[in-house]
Scaffold this motif. Structure first.
Motif, PDB file in Angstrom:
ATOM      1  N   ALA A 265      50.418 -11.276  36.235  1.00 41.99           N
ATOM      2  CA  ALA A 265      51.811 -11.433  35.836  1.00 41.99           C
ATOM      3  C   ALA A 265      51.301 -10.822  34.305  1.00 41.99           C
ATOM      4  N   MET A 266      51.575  -9.176  34.316  1.00 43.67           N
ATOM      5  CA  MET A 266      51.408  -9.157  33.125  1.00 43.67           C
ATOM      6  C   MET A 266      52.338  -7.885  32.091  1.00 43.67           C
ATOM      7  N   CYS A 267      52.073  -8.183  31.151  1.00 44.32           N
ATOM      8  CA  CYS A 267      53.208  -8.104  29.873  1.00 44.32           C
ATOM      9  C   CYS A 267      53.291  -6.771  29.894  1.00 44.32           C
ATOM     10  N   THR A 268      55.166  -5.684  29.926  1.00 45.79           N
ATOM     11  CA  THR A 268      55.079  -4.737  29.533  1.00 45.79           C
ATOM     12  C   THR A 268      55.601  -4.265  28.078  1.00 45.79           C
ATOM     13  N   PRO A 269      54.838  -3.737  27.705  1.00 47.32           N
ATOM     14  CA  PRO A 269      54.646  -2.954  26.064  1.00 47.32           C
ATOM     15  C   PRO A 269      55.482  -2.196  25.624  1.00 47.32           C
ATOM     16  N   PHE A 270      55.642  -2.128  24.691  1.00 48.83           N
ATOM     17  CA  PHE A 270      57.449  -1.765  23.938  1.00 48.83           C
ATOM     18  C   PHE A 270      56.772  -0.926  22.386  1.00 48.83           C
ATOM     19  N   ASP A 271      57.929  -0.122  22.341  1.00 43.67           N
ATOM     20  CA  ASP A 271      57.774   0.905  20.779  1.00 43.67           C
ATOM     21  C   ASP A 271      58.161   0.302  19.723  1.00 43.67           C
ATOM     22  N   ASP A 272      58.636   0.886  18.562  1.00 48.01           N
ATOM     23  CA  ASP A 272      59.578   0.548  17.802  1.00 48.01           C
ATOM     24  C   ASP A 272      61.259   0.597  18.308  1.00 48.01           C
ATOM     25  N   ASP A 273      61.345   2.050  19.114  1.00 47.92           N
ATOM     26  CA  ASP A 273      62.412   2.090  19.906  1.00 47.92           C
ATOM     27  C   ASP A 273      63.031   1.409  20.694  1.00 47.92           C
ATOM     28  N   GLU A 274      62.134   0.662  21.198  1.00 46.58           N
ATOM     29  CA  GLU A 274      61.934  -0.498  23.159  1.00 46.58           C
ATOM     30  C   GLU A 274      61.715   0.719  24.140  1.00 46.58           C
ATOM     31  N   ARG A 275      60.778   1.528  23.741  1.00 44.55           N
ATOM     32  CA  ARG A 275      60.901   2.723  24.910  1.00 44.55           C
ATOM     33  C   ARG A 275      59.167   1.763  25.045  1.00 44.55           C
ATOM     34  N   ILE A 276      58.984   2.360  26.350  1.00 46.40           N
ATOM     35  CA  ILE A 276      58.199   1.776  27.060  1.00 46.40           C
ATOM     36  C   ILE A 276      56.472   2.047  26.489  1.00 46.40           C
ATOM     37  N   ASP A 277      55.386   1.407  26.426  1.00 47.70           N
ATOM     38  CA  ASP A 277      54.331   2.188  25.758  1.00 47.70           C
ATOM     39  C   ASP A 277      53.658   2.043  26.864  1.00 47.70           C
ATOM     40  N   PHE A 278      53.205   3.390  27.030  1.00 43.39           N
ATOM     41  CA  PHE A 278      52.336   3.440  28.605  1.00 43.39           C
ATOM     42  C   PHE A 278      50.964   3.335  27.657  1.00 43.39           C
ATOM     43  N   ASP A 279      50.401   3.670  27.018  1.00 46.76           N
ATOM     44  CA  ASP A 279      49.106   3.314  26.258  1.00 46.76           C
ATOM     45  C   ASP A 279      48.927   2.528  26.099  1.00 46.76           C
ATOM     46  N   THR A 280      49.305   1.670  25.690  1.00 48.91           N
ATOM     47  CA  THR A 280      49.023   0.433  25.944  1.00 48.91           C
ATOM     48  C   THR A 280      48.704  -0.408  26.654  1.00 48.91           C
ATOM     49  N   LEU A 281      50.046   0.330  27.671  1.00 48.22           N
ATOM     50  CA  LEU A 281      50.238  -0.627  28.943  1.00 48.22           C
ATOM     51  C   LEU A 281      48.942  -0.476  29.648  1.00 48.22           C
ATOM     52  N   GLN A 282      48.445   0.904  30.065  1.00 54.05           N
ATOM     53  CA  GLN A 282      47.330   1.458  31.196  1.00 54.05           C
ATOM     54  C   GLN A 282      45.794   0.611  30.074  1.00 54.05           C
ATOM     55  N   THR A 283      45.531   0.503  28.502  1.00 51.61           N
ATOM     56  CA  THR A 283      44.596  -0.299  28.235  1.00 51.61           C
ATOM     57  C   THR A 283      44.354  -1.189  28.416  1.00 51.61           C
ATOM     58  N   ASP A 284      45.850  -2.820  28.659  1.00 55.01           N
ATOM     59  CA  ASP A 284      45.749  -3.343  28.669  1.00 55.01           C
ATOM     60  C   ASP A 284      45.741  -3.741  30.187  1.00 55.01           C
ATOM     61  N   ALA A 285      45.897  -2.990  30.729  1.00 57.94           N
ATOM     62  CA  ALA A 285      45.672  -2.962  32.357  1.00 57.94           C
ATOM     63  C   ALA A 285      44.258  -2.950  32.887  1.00 57.94           C
TER      64      ALA A 285
END
Length: 309
Positions: free
Chosen positions: A13-33
């Motif tokens: 059940a994956m986590c959703t990463p956020f940056d300093d501005d609480e926006r979704i960090d899609f690069d980190t999300l894809q690296t984690d996948a």
């Protein structure tokens, strides 16, 4: 009828990463996948409770699903699309299907606490409209209502309802559902890491796991051993992971697992409000548990290297 989906094994059940501005960090999300796929998991489950779906907009929700699908090569992506509003759950499910999801995870409606007949109508409405394998998710601690065995058996008759994620802590209920659906094309999955091995012993086929985000290889080894009937090995791995299982739920999920992911260097520990960072009193214990797991991993690797010489 939807394309069959093998619901055997480990589905983080994956986590959703956020940056300093609480926006979704899609690069980190894809690296984690990709990290999880490489570790050998059997599928991925983005935008569930662990993915903080409650604080994502619908557009963000769909973009996370799309990003995970784009990142991986050979594992199914099961999108969390549940809601306490049937129309909203249906819309999210349709959009996830259009994005290319392989299946759906649908939490039972929360807060408004429908009766069992309402649960049947809710899940059937989505299953009738969206031609994907669907897993109904029972977590009464969050929803205030359990999906009872009679309801699960009734839902299992629908060709698009493929499974039941069990996070009630009630092994008797889980055993009854696996018993009564044994002849159906229907899977029961653990939604509670500490009960995964016991659930498999009574007929579950795997787990939608929080701990697999942190320890995917060991979780896969534990579940694989249990499925193969090697309960001595499964029990040993369960005990190795036991302290982590407990520590990941000392505060509301996903607060501890986000902290664990940060300690391991996989993503920031940031959460969207109203969730907050893990308290200092629990962080030290989590660091110790993760360090112990690393030490055990190194010891096993060294022993294996010695035996190969």
């Amino acid at each position: 009828m939807s394309t069959p989906l093998d619901l055997t094994g480990v589905f983080p059940a994956m986590c959703t990463p956020f940056d300093d501005d609480e926006r979704i960090d899609f690069d980190t999300l894809q690296t984690d996948a990709q990290r999880l796929e490489t570790a050998g998991v059997d599928g991925l489950v983005p935008v569930g409770s662990t993915g903080e779906s409650a604080t994502l907009t619908h557009d963000e929700h769909v973009r996370v699903v799309e990003a995970v699908i784009e990142a991986v090569d050979d594992v199914p992506v099961i999108a969390g699309t549940g809601s306490n509003n049937t129309r909203e759950a249906l819309e999210l499910s349709e959009r996830a299907a259009d994005a290319g999801a392989d299946g759906l995870l649908l939490i039972s409606p929360y807060y408004n606490k429908p009766e069992q007949r309402g649960l049947v109508d809710h899940f059937r409405a989505i299953a009738d409209a969206v031609d994907l394998p669907q897993i109904v998710y029972n977590v009464p601690s969050r929803t205030g209502r359990s999906i009872e065995p009679d309801t699960a058996v009734t839902l299992a008759e629908h060709e698009n309802i493929a499974g039941y994620k069990a996070a009630s802590g009630d092994l008797g209920l889980i055993g009854e559902i696996t018993e009564r659906t044994a002849e159906a094309d229907f899977s029961v999955l653990s939604g509670d890491d500490a009960l995964t091995v016991p659930m498999i012993s009574v007929g579950a086929t795997g787990t939608i796991s929080v701990a697999a985000n942190v320890e995917p290889e060991r979780t896969c080894a534990m579940v694989g051993a249990a499925i193969d009937g090697d309960y001595e090995r499964a029990r040993g791995l369960h005990h190795e992971l036991g302290p982590l299982f407990r520590q990941l739920f000392v505060e509301t999920n996903p607060i501890p697992v986000k902290e664990a992911m940060a300690i391991r260097g996989n993503m920031p520990a940031r959460l969207r409000p109203p969730l907050s960072r893990l308290s200092d009193e629990h962080r030290g214990d989590l660091e110790t548990i993760l360090a112990d797991l690393e030490t055990e991993r190194t010891s096993v690797a060294d022993a294996s290297s010695e035996s190969d010489r």
